[in-house]
Design an enzyme around this catalytic site. Structure first.
Site, PDB file in Angstrom:
ATOM      1  N   HIS A 190      -5.381  -3.190  -2.703  1.00 25.67           N
ATOM      2  CA  HIS A 190      -4.972  -2.214  -3.726  1.00 25.67           C
ATOM      3  C   HIS A 190      -4.867  -2.823  -5.117  1.00 25.67           C
ATOM      4  CE1 HIS A 190      -4.269   1.154  -1.047  1.00 25.67           C
ATOM      5  NE2 HIS A 190      -3.797   0.280  -0.182  1.00 25.67           N
ATOM      6  N   SER A 217       0.793  -1.224   0.000  1.00 28.88           N
ATOM      7  CA  SER A 217       0.000   0.000   0.000  1.00 28.88           C
ATOM      8  C   SER A 217       0.827   1.276   0.000  1.00 28.88           C
ATOM      9  CB  SER A 217      -0.966  -0.007   1.188  1.00 28.88           C
ATOM     10  OG  SER A 217      -0.277  -0.257   2.391  1.00 28.88           O
ATOM     11  N   LYS A 269     -11.779   0.782  -1.800  1.00 33.05           N
ATOM     12  CA  LYS A 269     -10.809   1.469  -2.664  1.00 33.05           C
ATOM     13  C   LYS A 269     -11.328   1.514  -4.096  1.00 33.05           C
ATOM     14  CE  LYS A 269      -7.486   0.974   0.829  1.00 33.05           C
ATOM     15  NZ  LYS A 269      -6.848   0.023   1.689  1.00 33.05           N
TER      16      LYS A 269
HETATM   17  C1  LIG Z   1      -6.899  -0.168   3.162  1.00 35.18           C
HETATM   18  C2  LIG Z   1      -6.352  -1.494   3.445  1.00 35.18           C
HETATM   19  C3  LIG Z   1      -6.984  -2.368   4.329  1.00 35.18           C
HETATM   20  C4  LIG Z   1      -8.164  -1.937   5.158  1.00 35.18           C
HETATM   21  O1  LIG Z   1      -9.321  -1.853   4.410  1.00 35.18           O
HETATM   22  P1  LIG Z   1     -10.547  -0.954   4.920  1.00 35.18           P
HETATM   23  O2  LIG Z   1     -11.715  -1.513   4.190  1.00 35.18           O
HETATM   24  O3  LIG Z   1     -10.239   0.439   4.559  1.00 35.18           O
HETATM   25  O4  LIG Z   1     -10.665  -1.154   6.398  1.00 35.18           O
HETATM   26  C5  LIG Z   1      -6.468  -3.639   4.467  1.00 35.18           C
HETATM   27  N1  LIG Z   1      -5.367  -4.029   3.794  1.00 35.18           N
HETATM   28  C6  LIG Z   1      -4.707  -3.201   2.970  1.00 35.18           C
HETATM   29  C7  LIG Z   1      -3.487  -3.687   2.241  1.00 35.18           C
HETATM   30  C8  LIG Z   1      -5.175  -1.908   2.773  1.00 35.18           C
HETATM   31  O5  LIG Z   1      -4.514  -1.074   1.982  1.00 35.18           O
END
Ligand SMILES: *Cc1c(COP(=O)(O)O)cnc(C)c1O
Length: 390
Positions: free
Chosen positions: A207, A179, A238
């Site tokens: 991602h 990320s 995302k």
């Molecule tokens: C954003 C993210 C999460 C968390 O997801 P949310 O739905 O925002 O709680 C988990 N793992 C990774 C790699 C992320 O980038």
């Protein structure tokens, strides 16, 4: 409580204090965010495909709000498992070509709960040092041994697999796209190591879900490895532009998780309207391949433009482009200078990233135009010169 003031002073003195800033929707200008009443080019959003304000999703959610009400009223295991869940999970399983799927409230809860359902005392989790914080917390909560390997260092992982060979259950867990760096996990090697050492493999596609693969299934599918991965995890927050998370895998896995994942069992189900919104977003993710094509084109353009100016931006073709500044205070100043030029791009500092690697993390979206990004890249170059980063 005096200790708290003192600790905050220390944080602030080290340029490490964080604060909440108001961000608004910039009407009529997709790809922008309102800050201090000013529309700024938003280079710090995970709305990769531009789906966060899609009219079809809004319409679907509006309809569901009227028919289903605002809240689910209970955990899914009590009476909160409303009908939109079943439809969504069936569609998810088909999309991922897995036997079954499970929706969990968000990615943080999925990772922090699922790992503890897979391993416990006497077991071991092999986890990349740059894995997301929710994975780290999941391992800590599980009480299993935490064997962290150096980022993408498969030889180090092999050494650890040998060292913990006699532990009961073994789980390898990794982000597919990291990320804060935007680079890819070495999934082929991970698959062969998991087979060699009899471990389970869990991949977090937060991602990469919606972004890689012909229908946005994720990086595992793009590489033809999805059958070799035991636990697929991804989020709807995302690329999908909504909120929530999924786990996909075998029927047995999902049956087990329904019995064991504490954040699923002991927390209220997502509002049904949200579940309907996710279903609509899934249709769009599958059908709108052009959004992925556009996203990769603009990401490529932006990355190579920064690289060309002499910045260190990391490799990989993902829409995450980190510009490493190093020093915390310099990263903050860089971000403020960008803001003055109308660009919103936040400084990411420790502990989110390792000490000495503070950075501006740009993340791109299919809604950005080439002109906007080239202008931004020019602006970034002149700030880089002024600040002596270049
Ligand atoms: C954003 C993210 C999460 C968390 O997801 P949310 O739905 O925002 O709680 C988990 N793992 C990774 C790699 C992320 O980038």
């Amino acid at each position: 409580m005096e200790w708290m003031e003192k600790e905050l002073e220390l944080l602030s003195g080290a340029s490490l204090e964080r604060s909440l800033r108001e961000s608004g929707v910039a009407q009529e200008t997709p790809g922008y965010v309102l800050r201090n009443e000013r529309a700024m080019l938003n280079l710090s959003s995970n709305n990769y495909l531009g789906l966060a304000d899609h009219p079809a999703t809004i319409e679907a959610m509006r309809g569901a709000l009227l028919s289903e009400g605002v809240g689910a009223g209970a955990s899914r295991l009590v009476t909160g498992n409303r009908f939109p869940y079943g439809q969504l999970e069936q569609a998810l399983a088909e999309w991922q070509r897995c036997e079954a799927a499970l929706v969990i409230a968000n990615g943080y809860m999925a990772n922090s709960g699922v790992i503890g359902a897979l391993v416990g005392r006497g077991d071991v989790v092999f986890s990349d040092r740059l894995n997301h914080a929710s994975i780290v917390d999941g391992v800590v909560l599980s009480r299993a041994e935490h064997a962290r390997y150096r980022h993408n260092d498969m030889e180090h992982l092999r050494t650890l697999l040998k060292k913990y060979r006699n532990h009961r259950r073994k789980l390898i867990v990794t982000d597919a796209i990291f990320s804060m760096d935007g680079d890819q996990a070495h999934l082929r090697e991970l698959v062969s190591l998991k087979q060699e050492y009899g471990a389970m493999l869990m991949v977090d596609e937060a991602h990469s879900g919606g972004i890689y693969g012909r229908h946005g299934e994720g990086l595992c599918h793009e590489l033809g490895l999805h059958d070799q991965v035991d636990i697929h995890m991804g989020t709807f927050s995302k690329a999908f532009g909504v909120y929530g998370a999924y786990i996909c895998g075998s029927r047995t896995l999902i049956r087990w998780l329904v019995n064991e994942v504490r954040p699923l069992i002991y927390s209220t189900a997502l509002p049904p309207s949200l579940v309907v919104g996710i279903s609509k977003a899934l249709e769009l993710v599958i059908s709108d391949h052009w959004r992925r094509v556009k996203l990769f084109a603009v990401s490529q353009l932006f990355r190579s433009s920064l690289k060309h100016s002499g910045f260190i931006v990391g490799d990989g073709g993902s829409p995450i482009v980190p510009l490493i500044v190093g020093n915390n205070e310099a990263a903050l100043r860089f971000s403020h200078a960008l803001e003055e030029k109308g660009i919103a791009a936040v400084a990411i500092r420790p502990p989110t990233v390792p000490d000495g690697t503070a950075r501006i993390r740009f993340s791109l979206s299919a809604v950005h135009s080439e002109t906007e990004l080239l202008d931004a890249a020019n602006c970034i170059r002149s700030i880089g010169h002024q600040m002596g980063v270049l």
